[in-house]
Enzyme design. Structure first.
Site, short mmCIF file in Angstrom:
data_model
loop_
_atom_site.label_atom_id
_atom_site.label_comp_id
_atom_site.label_asym_id
_atom_site.label_seq_id
_atom_site.Cartn_x
_atom_site.Cartn_y
_atom_site.Cartn_z
NE ARG A 49 -2.95 0.40 3.32
CZ ARG A 49 -2.25 0.55 4.68
NH1 ARG A 49 -1.41 1.62 4.72
NH2 ARG A 49 -2.32 -0.50 5.51
CE1 TYR A 101 -18.31 10.10 -15.77
CE2 TYR A 101 -17.49 10.15 -13.63
CZ TYR A 101 -18.02 9.46 -14.57
OH TYR A 101 -18.25 8.25 -14.64
CG ASP A 173 -11.20 14.89 -14.96
OD1 ASP A 173 -10.77 14.20 -16.17
OD2 ASP A 173 -12.41 14.11 -14.60
CE LYS A 198 -14.11 6.46 -18.29
NZ LYS A 198 -14.27 7.81 -17.59
C1 LIG Z 1 -14.96 8.19 -16.43
C2 LIG Z 1 -14.57 9.47 -15.73
C3 LIG Z 1 -14.16 9.88 -14.36
C4 LIG Z 1 -14.38 8.69 -13.36
O1 LIG Z 1 -13.31 7.64 -13.51
P1 LIG Z 1 -13.53 6.11 -13.26
O2 LIG Z 1 -12.23 5.51 -13.68
O3 LIG Z 1 -14.60 5.62 -13.84
O4 LIG Z 1 -13.62 5.97 -11.73
C5 LIG Z 1 -13.67 11.26 -14.11
N1 LIG Z 1 -13.75 12.15 -14.96
C6 LIG Z 1 -14.29 11.79 -16.45
C7 LIG Z 1 -13.89 12.89 -17.18
C8 LIG Z 1 -14.52 10.51 -16.75
O5 LIG Z 1 -14.69 10.54 -17.94
#
Ligand SMILES: *Cc1c(COP(=O)(O)O)cnc(C)c1O
Length: 373
Positions: A49, A101, A173, A198
């Site tokens: 961890r 999001y 983000d 993603k």
């Molecule tokens: C999918 C997504 C998230 C969340 O991420 P996870 O890996 O699904 O927890 C946050 N921000 C954006 C822009 C996303 O597309």
């Protein structure tokens, strides 16, 4: 050694990390515990961890890609966001944008109710409106650019200057553009985060997140906090993410080339009211002429898969109103343009003529079926 290009760095992640065997591919260290020679003597690892060699290799690469001081690999994009918000406490105020999001919006609502961290939402347009939202207790601006799903780009350098002037952290983000198309830290942001599920992973096969920071003091805070809360990325998932990252630059190039072609095709189609594509990256949103056409289109497509995600090699089609952004009330969504006519595409790396042919046949079927025109 000379400063290497990012394409070179990603291709080489994990190589030359194991002196003993010369492994070219990064070994997956599943061991949770690490032997100590004696009191006060350690290899630098003691418990997974706190630190893991496979995760270290990934984190080093992420820090370089985003131009940060340190990176943290987390168990999901949402846990990356959760880690970032560990910096804030009851009474703090955060400014975000309207088309953020849906999962982030849901998380903000929860911590607002539970911890009295309050949120204001900016429409992403005039800086003078943003200035009106700043309060004495404001601590940060949290944005996505391009926004999601309306694909509006924000001026990061201008926002960074604004944030600095008001003593706010700028949190970005960067899931949609990735460091290939945008490096927020270089433009003045303080914290960058990703849903690495993603584009960074890129193959629809690993749930992961990343946080990258520029300031060593902030990095030390997040290192300690991540160890305390424990939402780290597991070694095997770190390896999958390393594997995905190796082709990040190649993939993004193809995603963008395909998206440009698909956007141009859609813009000319009579059933498409408006295409939202900022000219960069692989994500496209568009308004179809009538909400009634959405379901027939989803059924008619053969190559684009109706699924809720983005950034993988396979092309996906998403309906934000009931999927990614279902947690945002309809009147709020409608007011800023996230209507029931809005459809989002994650354009994959297939041959672009096949993608266009699929959309073309799908829209033709819809036209015939519904007799829309
Ligand atoms: C999918 C997504 C998230 C969340 O991420 P996870 O890996 O699904 O927890 C946050 N921000 C954006 C822009 C996303 O597309």
């Amino acid at each position: 050694m000379v400063k290497l290009e990012k394409e070179t760095i990603v291709a080489q992640i994990g190589n030359k990390k194991c002196e003993k065997t010369g492994a070219v591919n990064m070994p997956i260290y599943l061991s949770t515990a690490y032997r100590h020679e004696d009191l006060g003597r350690s290899t630098g690892f003691d418990y997974t961890r706190t630190g893991n060699p496979t995760r270290d290799a990934l984190q080093e690469a992420l820090a370089v890609l985003e131009g940060g001081y340190q990176a943290f690999a987390t168990s999901s994009g949402m846990s990356a966001i959760q880690l970032v918000f560990e910096k804030f406490q009851t009474g703090d105020h955060i400014i975000s944008i309207q088309d953020v999001y849906g999962g982030s919006f849901r998380f903000f609502r929860q911590i607002e109710a539970k911890y009295q961290i309050s949120f204001s939402y900016w429409d992403g347009r005039a800086l003078s409106d943003l200035a009106l939202l700043v309060r004495p207790e404001s601590k940060a601006i949290f944005i996505e650019t391009p926004s999601n799903p309306l694909m509006r780009e924000l001026d990061l350098a201008e926002l960074a200057r604004f944030a600095k002037q008001h003593h706010l952290l700028l949190i970005v983000d960067n899931t949609f553009y990735t460091p290939v198309f945008q490096q927020p830290l270089a433009l003045g942001a303080d914290i960058v985060l990703h849903s690495a599920t993603k584009y960074l992973g890129g193959h629809n096969d690993v749930l992961a997140g990343a946080v990258i920071v520029k300031d060593p003091t902030l990095a030390a805070f997040y290192e300690e906090t991540l160890n305390a809360i424990g939402c780290v990325l597991a070694p095997f998932d770190c390896w999958l993410l390393i594997r995905g990252l190796k082709t990040l630059y190649l993939r993004m190039k193809q995603h963008q080339e395909n998206a440009r072609a698909v956007a141009a095709f859609l813009a000319e189609h009579p059933l498409v009211q408006q295409v939202l594509y900022p000219g960069k990256g692989g994500m496209i949103s568009f308004y179809i002429q009538d909400e009634k056409l959405v379901s027939p289109l989803l059924r008619a497509l053969e190559l684009f898969t109706f699924a809720e995600s983005l950034g993988g090699v396979e092309s996906l089609i998403t309906y934000p109103a009931t999927q990614t952004h279902a947690d945002i009330p309809k009147d709020v969504r409608d007011a800023y343009g996230l209507t029931n006519q809005l459809v989002r595409l994650s354009v994959g790396i297939e041959a672009k003529q096949d993608l266009i042919a699929d959309l073309s046949q799908g829209l033709a079927k819809v036209e015939a079926e519904v007799g829309a025109r």
